[in-house]
Design an enzyme around this catalytic site. Structure first.
Site, PDB file in Angstrom:
ATOM      1  N   HIS A 172      -0.919 -19.872  -7.266  1.00 42.29           N
ATOM      2  CA  HIS A 172      -0.445 -18.516  -6.959  1.00 42.29           C
ATOM      3  C   HIS A 172       0.004 -17.773  -8.209  1.00 42.29           C
ATOM      4  O   HIS A 172       0.165 -16.558  -8.170  1.00 42.29           O
ATOM      5  CB  HIS A 172       0.710 -18.586  -5.951  1.00 42.29           C
ATOM      6  CG  HIS A 172       0.260 -18.985  -4.568  1.00 42.29           C
ATOM      7  ND1 HIS A 172       0.159 -18.091  -3.522  1.00 42.29           N
ATOM      8  CD2 HIS A 172      -0.132 -20.179  -4.065  1.00 42.29           C
ATOM      9  CE1 HIS A 172      -0.264 -18.726  -2.437  1.00 42.29           C
ATOM     10  NE2 HIS A 172      -0.442 -19.999  -2.741  1.00 42.29           N
ATOM     11  N   ASP A 384       2.218 -11.293 -13.807  1.00 45.11           N
ATOM     12  CA  ASP A 384       2.424 -11.655 -12.409  1.00 45.11           C
ATOM     13  C   ASP A 384       1.108 -12.169 -11.840  1.00 45.11           C
ATOM     14  O   ASP A 384       0.059 -11.578 -12.122  1.00 45.11           O
ATOM     15  CB  ASP A 384       2.874 -10.412 -11.613  1.00 45.11           C
ATOM     16  CG  ASP A 384       3.789 -10.775 -10.462  1.00 45.11           C
ATOM     17  OD1 ASP A 384       3.657 -11.877  -9.922  1.00 45.11           O
ATOM     18  OD2 ASP A 384       4.642  -9.937 -10.099  1.00 45.11           O
TER      19      ASP A 384
HETATM   20  P1  ADP Z   1       7.155 -13.042  -6.159  1.00 43.32           P
HETATM   21  O1  ADP Z   1       6.348 -13.914  -5.229  1.00 43.32           O
HETATM   22  O2  ADP Z   1       7.022 -13.411  -7.602  1.00 43.32           O
HETATM   23  O3  ADP Z   1       8.588 -12.901  -5.769  1.00 43.32           O
HETATM   24  P2  ADP Z   1       5.667 -10.846  -4.970  1.00 43.32           P
HETATM   25  O4  ADP Z   1       5.747  -9.375  -5.231  1.00 43.32           O
HETATM   26  O5  ADP Z   1       4.291 -11.382  -4.957  1.00 43.32           O
HETATM   27  O6  ADP Z   1       6.551 -11.569  -6.061  1.00 43.32           O
HETATM   28  O7  ADP Z   1       6.321 -11.192  -3.567  1.00 43.32           O
HETATM   29  C1  ADP Z   1       7.653 -10.833  -3.276  1.00 43.32           C
HETATM   30  C2  ADP Z   1       7.864 -10.917  -1.770  1.00 43.32           C
HETATM   31  O8  ADP Z   1       9.261 -10.858  -1.508  1.00 43.32           O
HETATM   32  C3  ADP Z   1       7.231  -9.749  -1.032  1.00 43.32           C
HETATM   33  O9  ADP Z   1       6.498 -10.221   0.079  1.00 43.32           O
HETATM   34  C4  ADP Z   1       8.395  -8.884  -0.574  1.00 43.32           C
HETATM   35  O10 ADP Z   1       8.226  -8.309   0.700  1.00 43.32           O
HETATM   36  C5  ADP Z   1       9.545  -9.848  -0.544  1.00 43.32           C
HETATM   37  N1  ADP Z   1      10.753  -9.098  -0.974  1.00 43.32           N
HETATM   38  C6  ADP Z   1      10.846  -8.404  -2.085  1.00 43.32           C
HETATM   39  N2  ADP Z   1      12.046  -7.803  -2.167  1.00 43.32           N
HETATM   40  C7  ADP Z   1      12.733  -8.144  -1.086  1.00 43.32           C
HETATM   41  C8  ADP Z   1      14.042  -7.854  -0.618  1.00 43.32           C
HETATM   42  N3  ADP Z   1      14.893  -7.105  -1.317  1.00 43.32           N
HETATM   43  N4  ADP Z   1      14.418  -8.374   0.524  1.00 43.32           N
HETATM   44  C9  ADP Z   1      13.560  -9.143   1.214  1.00 43.32           C
HETATM   45  N5  ADP Z   1      12.319  -9.464   0.821  1.00 43.32           N
HETATM   46  C10 ADP Z   1      11.900  -8.974  -0.318  1.00 43.32           C
END
Ligand code: ADP
Length: 496
Positions: A172, A384
């Site tokens: 991933h 990322d």
């Molecule tokens: P990573 O997997 O590196 O954290 P991604 O952008 O691929 O980055 O995924 C982040 C996930 O976390 C997303 O599905 C998003 O909906 C969730 N997310 C991001 N911010 C929040 C938040 N403040 N509260 C809840 N879920 C969140």
């Protein structure tokens, strides 16, 4: 179903975490069902076709959680099997090798790596433990799909246990270029371990190219054949496939939820609290790869260059707590908070605070309300694997007038480049200018851009991702895994 796929009985998913979160409840624990793209896409398959999910339940205490896991399995409708880890193992395998070696190195942060030999020793030990649990629970007709950087050596350990099932692996996170990968003391061992899978999947063609270049440099007598999305790699008389499969979101679910009254009402309140202003939204896990410091500096630069838009723009930066037991993450939090304070101290005027900073997890409704009510999303990671926030923002842009500023170093940039404002996140002036351009752009132009991005994500959503991986791995699709009834009573398959 073709004859090849008919041989596959079940899907066995292996990931670091089981698809639930354990929360302390008095003296014991309670299990909250997990969310996220992977769970959404795979839970129905496992439920309908009787698969298994194997992973760590997320606690290192020696608690008896068998009843909890049994209940979580019953509620989810498919079997979950925990792999338990003690505190020392979590420290060395998870915090150590996974998050202080592979994570920084694979995200181009070599200087943050701690190449402690004990981390590697325990990483292998835990991969071997995962393999034993898989071997106890899987049969040769199952397809075993291992996820992410915590489990690179699982296939090697499974082969040692004479497990003959087909094995797929999906990374991933990014795969680093040769110049960085070469620093890893266990570079050959990791590459060799990846070759024990039958299909190795990456997020982007760039990651796959980095991988094949590393193979060429460190593994003798290897032959790579083909062009396009799937390559074949021949080594020691066996062929494995290597492909790029950009992970995605459940577009329809996001877009439908963003349309609900609850989200609309919540969004209205957000804008009421920040009246007559365009909102620029940043949503990130607390991580040095996300580029939050550079982004804050770019926002300050925008305010410096364009005093005429003061009071007309606000940055809402949401940071989700993450990996708090690692000192670099604690330091990053302190630095973000210092910088937010400094910028607000410098630019705030009565009735206008330029940066609203939120440090907590948001509920799904709150998150969607922020997506929906923000005119601009700023997603500027320094590196990322994919970045799902970028895709979720697009799916939630119901009026189709949202602008996405996206780092060229996010895996999603390739797919969204036709509609996003692509920037180099290190280039503070360029990012500041992109915010300004998006701020000034008219709604028609924004709509054209957003529609292109939405079309692309609709076409390649999370179900497309699962299907294309399974198709490459076993010439099968999600719907080709037989239903439970089919296995036991040989009845007609149900439709999805
Ligand atoms: P990573 O997997 O590196 O954290 P991604 O952008 O691929 O980055 O995924 C982040 C996930 O976390 C997303 O599905 C998003 O909906 C969730 N997310 C991001 N911010 C929040 C938040 N403040 N509260 C809840 N879920 C969140």
């Amino acid at each position: 179903m073709n004859s090849e796929t008919a041989a596959y009985k079940r899907l066995v998913i292996v990931s670091n975490r089981l698809p639930f979160v354990l929360e302390k409840c008095g003296d014991g624990w309670t299990a909250i069902p997990g969310s996220g793209g992977l769970v959404t896409a795979l839970a129905p398959v496992l439920r309908n076709r009787g698969g298994i999910w194997i992973g760590w339940p997320g606690i290192s205490e020696s608690a008896d959680i068998s009843e909890l896991v049994e209940k979580a399995s019953k509620d989810a409708g498919f079997s979950m099997t925990p792999v338990m880890l003690n505190k020392d193992e979590v420290l060395n395998y998870y915090v150590g090798f996974s998050n202080e070696v592979i994570w920084p190195l694979f995200h181009d942060f070599q200087s943050y790596c701690n190449f402690d030999p004990r981390y590697w020793e325990i990483y292998q030990k835990i991969n071997s433990r995962f393999a034993s649990v898989i071997a106890e629970n899987a049969s040769p007709e199952d397809f075993i799909w291992v996820h992410d950087y915590h489990h690179i050596c699982v296939a090697t350990e499974l082969r040692k246990l004479n497990v003959s099932s087909r094995l797929g692996f999906f990374l991933h996170i990014p795969f680093p270029p040769l110049d960085l990968f070469v620093k890893l003391p266990w570079r050959y061992e990791l590459l060799r371990a990846m070759l024990d899978y039958d299909l190795i999947g990456f997020q982007t063609l760039r990651d796959r190219r980095n991988f094949t270049q590393c193979l060429g440099a460190f593994v003798k007598n290897i032959r790579t054949k083909g062009t396009g999305r799937l390559l074949s790699v021949e080594f020691e008389g066996r062929t494995r496939l290597v492909g790029a499969f950009p992970v995605s979101i459940d577009y329809r679910e996001f877009s439908q939820m963003a349309r609900t009254r609850e989200v609309a009402d919540r969004g209205w309140f957000i804008h009421e609290d920040i009246p007559d202003r365009k909102i620029v939204l940043g949503v990130d896990r607390l991580d040095y790869t996300k580029g939050i410091i550079y982004r804050l500096k770019a926002f300050a630069r925008l305010l410096e260059k364009h005093p005429e838009i003061h009071r007309m723009i606000t940055l809402v930066q949401v940071v989700v707590p993450s990996r708090r037991n690692i000192p670099i993450y604690e330091n990053l939090k302190v630095e973000i908070e210092r910088l937010v304070g400094e910028i607000n101290g410098r630019f705030t005027k009565s009735g206008w605070v330029p940066i609203h900073y939120i440090f907590r997890s948001l509920s799904r409704t709150e998150l969607l309300a922020y997506y929906r009510s923000s005119e601009i999303a700023i997603v500027t990671p320094l590196k990322d694997g994919m970045n799902l926030v970028a895709k979720e923002y697009c799916a939630s842009s119901i009026e189709q007038t949202g602008a996405l500023i996206l780092s060229e170093f996010a895996g999603s940039a390739h797919q969204l480049q036709t509609g996003a404002f692509i920037v180099n996140p290190y280039h503070i002036d360029e990012v500041a200018d992109a915010i300004y351009t998006a701020f000034k752009m008219n709604q028609e132009e924004l709509k054209v851009r957003m529609k292109k991005m939405q079309k692309s994500i609709t076409r390649q959503d999370i179900y497309w991702w699962v299907d294309s991986f399974l198709n490459a791995a076993i010439s099968g699709k999600l719907k080709d895994f037989p239903f439970l009834e089919e296995l036991s009573h040989d009845t007609e398959p149900k439709s999805e």
